[in-house]
Design a protein around this motif. Sequence first.
Motif, mmCIF file in Angstrom:
data_model
loop_
_atom_site.group_PDB
_atom_site.id
_atom_site.type_symbol
_atom_site.label_atom_id
_atom_site.label_comp_id
_atom_site.label_asym_id
_atom_site.label_seq_id
_atom_site.Cartn_x
_atom_site.Cartn_y
_atom_site.Cartn_z
ATOM 1 N N GLU A 110 0.841 -1.196 0.000
ATOM 2 C CA GLU A 110 0.000 0.000 0.000
ATOM 3 C C GLU A 110 0.874 1.243 0.000
ATOM 4 O O GLU A 110 2.025 1.212 0.449
ATOM 5 N N PHE A 111 0.324 2.307 -0.573
ATOM 6 C CA PHE A 111 1.028 3.581 -0.539
ATOM 7 C C PHE A 111 0.008 4.706 -0.435
ATOM 8 O O PHE A 111 -1.159 4.547 -0.775
ATOM 9 N N LEU A 112 0.478 5.830 0.082
ATOM 10 C CA LEU A 112 -0.373 7.003 0.287
ATOM 11 C C LEU A 112 0.251 8.179 -0.429
ATOM 12 O O LEU A 112 1.419 8.516 -0.184
ATOM 13 N N LEU A 113 -0.506 8.791 -1.318
ATOM 14 C CA LEU A 113 -0.069 10.000 -1.992
ATOM 15 C C LEU A 113 -0.349 11.171 -1.062
ATOM 16 O O LEU A 113 -1.493 11.550 -0.852
ATOM 17 N N VAL A 114 0.694 11.715 -0.440
ATOM 18 C CA VAL A 114 0.557 12.800 0.524
ATOM 19 C C VAL A 114 0.296 14.109 -0.209
ATOM 20 O O VAL A 114 -0.598 14.878 0.160
ATOM 21 N N ASN A 115 1.078 14.370 -1.237
ATOM 22 C CA ASN A 115 0.871 15.510 -2.131
ATOM 23 C C ASN A 115 1.582 15.185 -3.438
ATOM 24 O O ASN A 115 2.104 14.084 -3.591
ATOM 25 N N LYS A 116 1.616 16.111 -4.372
ATOM 26 C CA LYS A 116 2.150 15.773 -5.698
ATOM 27 C C LYS A 116 3.644 15.452 -5.700
ATOM 28 O O LYS A 116 4.151 14.901 -6.672
ATOM 29 N N SER A 117 4.333 15.741 -4.598
ATOM 30 C CA SER A 117 5.766 15.445 -4.554
ATOM 31 C C SER A 117 6.172 14.470 -3.446
ATOM 32 O O SER A 117 7.354 14.178 -3.283
ATOM 33 N N THR A 118 5.195 13.926 -2.697
ATOM 34 C CA THR A 118 5.510 13.034 -1.577
ATOM 35 C C THR A 118 4.586 11.815 -1.551
ATOM 36 O O THR A 118 3.374 11.950 -1.666
#
Length: 83
Positions: free
Chosen positions: A52-60
């Motif tokens: 699983e992964f979480l897109l925190v913002n467009k760069s993280t």
Amino acid sequence: MGYSIEVIKLRDVLRVQAITRFVPGLPKTVELKGENFSSAVEVTFNDINSPEFLLVNKSTIYARLPDEVDQVREVSVISSSFT
């Protein structure tokens, strides 16, 4: 006479600029820094999919390491579109 339809999905590998091991409070998790992660659909470590992964913002991105991975030798962030 039968017909065969094939579907091709084009993907792109996004550039990862930095990787930091272990995000505080999250077990076996890394922080990935890069550009334009907005279209990320998959993260792999040593050619093994992250569970699983979480897109925190467009760069993280925060991504969990697969159980099989103890040492990260390669990381890829896969995009659903060309960047």
